[in-house]
Motif scaffolding. Sequence first.
Motif, PDB file in Angstrom:
ATOM      1  N   CYS A   1      -5.897  -0.919  -0.013  1.00 28.84           N
ATOM      2  CA  CYS A   1      -6.023   0.350   0.692  1.00 28.84           C
ATOM      3  C   CYS A   1      -7.382   0.407   1.370  1.00 28.84           C
ATOM      4  O   CYS A   1      -8.234  -0.458   1.160  1.00 28.84           O
ATOM      5  CB  CYS A   1      -5.832   1.538  -0.248  1.00 28.84           C
ATOM      6  SG  CYS A   1      -7.096   1.676  -1.542  1.00 28.84           S
TER       7      CYS A   1
ATOM      8  N   THR B   1       0.850  -1.183   0.000  1.00 26.52           N
ATOM      9  CA  THR B   1       0.000   0.000   0.000  1.00 26.52           C
ATOM     10  C   THR B   1       0.888   1.236   0.000  1.00 26.52           C
ATOM     11  O   THR B   1       2.109   1.141   0.131  1.00 26.52           O
ATOM     12  CB  THR B   1      -0.974  -0.003   1.198  1.00 26.52           C
ATOM     13  OG1 THR B   1      -1.960   1.011   1.011  1.00 26.52           O
ATOM     14  CG2 THR B   1      -0.251   0.225   2.520  1.00 26.52           C
TER      15      THR B   1
ATOM     16  N   GLU C   1       0.527   4.725  -6.335  1.00 26.59           N
ATOM     17  CA  GLU C   1      -0.375   3.558  -6.359  1.00 26.59           C
ATOM     18  C   GLU C   1      -0.369   2.901  -7.734  1.00 26.59           C
ATOM     19  O   GLU C   1      -0.215   1.675  -7.857  1.00 26.59           O
ATOM     20  CB  GLU C   1      -1.800   3.980  -5.992  1.00 26.59           C
ATOM     21  CG  GLU C   1      -2.819   2.882  -6.158  1.00 26.59           C
ATOM     22  CD  GLU C   1      -4.267   3.347  -6.020  1.00 26.59           C
ATOM     23  OE1 GLU C   1      -5.159   2.639  -6.524  1.00 26.59           O
ATOM     24  OE2 GLU C   1      -4.519   4.414  -5.421  1.00 26.59           O
TER      25      GLU C   1
ATOM     26  N   THR D   1      -2.510   6.914  -1.719  1.00 25.83           N
ATOM     27  CA  THR D   1      -3.272   6.504  -2.895  1.00 25.83           C
ATOM     28  C   THR D   1      -3.332   7.598  -3.955  1.00 25.83           C
ATOM     29  O   THR D   1      -3.102   8.776  -3.676  1.00 25.83           O
ATOM     30  CB  THR D   1      -4.704   6.120  -2.501  1.00 25.83           C
ATOM     31  OG1 THR D   1      -5.372   7.284  -2.004  1.00 25.83           O
ATOM     32  CG2 THR D   1      -4.713   5.024  -1.442  1.00 25.83           C
ATOM     33  N   ASP D   2      -3.672   7.193  -5.166  1.00 22.10           N
ATOM     34  CA  ASP D   2      -3.823   8.173  -6.245  1.00 22.10           C
ATOM     35  C   ASP D   2      -4.904   9.188  -5.901  1.00 22.10           C
ATOM     36  O   ASP D   2      -4.767  10.380  -6.212  1.00 22.10           O
ATOM     37  CB  ASP D   2      -4.173   7.463  -7.556  1.00 22.10           C
ATOM     38  CG  ASP D   2      -3.026   6.614  -8.089  1.00 22.10           C
ATOM     39  OD1 ASP D   2      -1.932   6.615  -7.475  1.00 22.10           O
ATOM     40  OD2 ASP D   2      -3.223   5.943  -9.117  1.00 22.10           O
TER      41      ASP D   2
ATOM     42  N   GLN E   1      -0.307   3.354   4.377  1.00 20.28           N
ATOM     43  CA  GLN E   1      -0.990   4.137   3.338  1.00 20.28           C
ATOM     44  C   GLN E   1      -0.737   5.638   3.386  1.00 20.28           C
ATOM     45  O   GLN E   1      -0.585   6.273   2.341  1.00 20.28           O
ATOM     46  CB  GLN E   1      -2.499   3.867   3.422  1.00 20.28           C
ATOM     47  CG  GLN E   1      -3.329   4.602   2.362  1.00 20.28           C
ATOM     48  CD  GLN E   1      -4.779   4.165   2.376  1.00 20.28           C
ATOM     49  OE1 GLN E   1      -5.087   3.024   2.701  1.00 20.28           O
ATOM     50  NE2 GLN E   1      -5.682   5.073   2.032  1.00 20.28           N
TER      51      GLN E   1
ATOM     52  N   GLU F   1      -5.791  10.171  -2.878  1.00 16.11           N
ATOM     53  CA  GLU F   1      -5.241  11.064  -1.853  1.00 16.11           C
ATOM     54  C   GLU F   1      -4.310  12.098  -2.496  1.00 16.11           C
ATOM     55  O   GLU F   1      -4.303  13.276  -2.114  1.00 16.11           O
ATOM     56  CB  GLU F   1      -4.515  10.249  -0.780  1.00 16.11           C
ATOM     57  CG  GLU F   1      -5.462   9.506   0.148  1.00 16.11           C
ATOM     58  CD  GLU F   1      -4.773   8.526   1.085  1.00 16.11           C
ATOM     59  OE1 GLU F   1      -5.248   8.375   2.223  1.00 16.11           O
ATOM     60  OE2 GLU F   1      -3.773   7.877   0.670  1.00 16.11           O
TER      61      GLU F   1
ATOM     62  N   ASP G   1      -9.694   7.023   1.850  1.00 14.51           N
ATOM     63  CA  ASP G   1      -8.684   8.071   2.051  1.00 14.51           C
ATOM     64  C   ASP G   1      -8.673   8.586   3.482  1.00 14.51           C
ATOM     65  O   ASP G   1      -9.723   8.751   4.116  1.00 14.51           O
ATOM     66  CB  ASP G   1      -8.955   9.247   1.107  1.00 14.51           C
ATOM     67  CG  ASP G   1      -8.746   8.871  -0.348  1.00 14.51           C
ATOM     68  OD1 ASP G   1      -8.322   7.724  -0.624  1.00 14.51           O
ATOM     69  OD2 ASP G   1      -9.014   9.724  -1.221  1.00 14.51           O
TER      70      ASP G   1
ATOM     71  N   PHE H   1      -2.058  -4.376  -4.709  1.00 16.85           N
ATOM     72  CA  PHE H   1      -2.318  -3.150  -3.960  1.00 16.85           C
ATOM     73  C   PHE H   1      -3.594  -3.251  -3.141  1.00 16.85           C
ATOM     74  O   PHE H   1      -4.626  -3.707  -3.629  1.00 16.85           O
ATOM     75  CB  PHE H   1      -2.424  -1.950  -4.918  1.00 16.85           C
ATOM     76  CG  PHE H   1      -2.416  -0.637  -4.205  1.00 16.85           C
ATOM     77  CD1 PHE H   1      -1.222  -0.042  -3.848  1.00 16.85           C
ATOM     78  CD2 PHE H   1      -3.601  -0.001  -3.867  1.00 16.85           C
ATOM     79  CE1 PHE H   1      -1.212   1.166  -3.163  1.00 16.85           C
ATOM     80  CE2 PHE H   1      -3.598   1.201  -3.181  1.00 16.85           C
ATOM     81  CZ  PHE H   1      -2.395   1.788  -2.837  1.00 16.85           C
TER      82      PHE H   1
END
Length: 227
Positions: A191, A158, A179, A161-162, A209, A164, A194, A189
């Motif tokens: 997660c 993780t 990510e 994230t894209d 994360q 986030e 967010d 992956f």
Amino acid sequence: MSPTKILIICTSADKLQDTATGLWAEELAAPYFLFQEAGFSVTVASTKGGEIPLDQGSLQGNFLTEAARKFLDDETCKQLIKASTPISSIKFEEFDAAFLPGGHGACVDFPSNATIKSGLEQMLHAGKVVGSVCHGPMCFVGLKAADGQPIVKGKKVTCFTDSEERAVGKEKLVPFLLESKLKELGGQFECVPDWHPFALRDGNLVSGQNPMSSHRTAELIIEALKK
């Protein structure tokens, strides 16, 4: 019996393109104290050595966590930030684990750093523990397993994230969306929504994360070391 030795490697980058950045304070502070409480010997290093730049955003409002405040108020800890060890002088074979906190500075000097690459590969190939959180897994991108495959291939991982990244408006500044890159390299992956804490361990590879995940990431590293 000598104590478990853990190496923390921080970014030395204070700019992401033209935007001021650095280390996210919580991501160093919370793991540092957990490692200390576990009785580990902790070395704080950075890619260039010397003073570690702090992302000023991590020192504002609720982002300045209790652990970060405690770290920045402690004279010994403040000295670790001011005079970190350069990774060029680190003997990776002397450590049982490495942990790499994030902050957007990690996007600049983690993916292409030859010393980080060779040192972490050496540790992972020797069965040692490597963990990272948020943007820290930028360091995973160039790593190869002993068979030459990407270190994350087939591994649960993780990172920030894209979504986030888009939420903080830096998706055009980072060299790539992390990510997406980990998935491209064959990582499995995982997660959570967010801004919620989440970390996982797959063997000796540990990842978290976002900044809220730094505590749990450190717990999993400790768990891996005490197995």
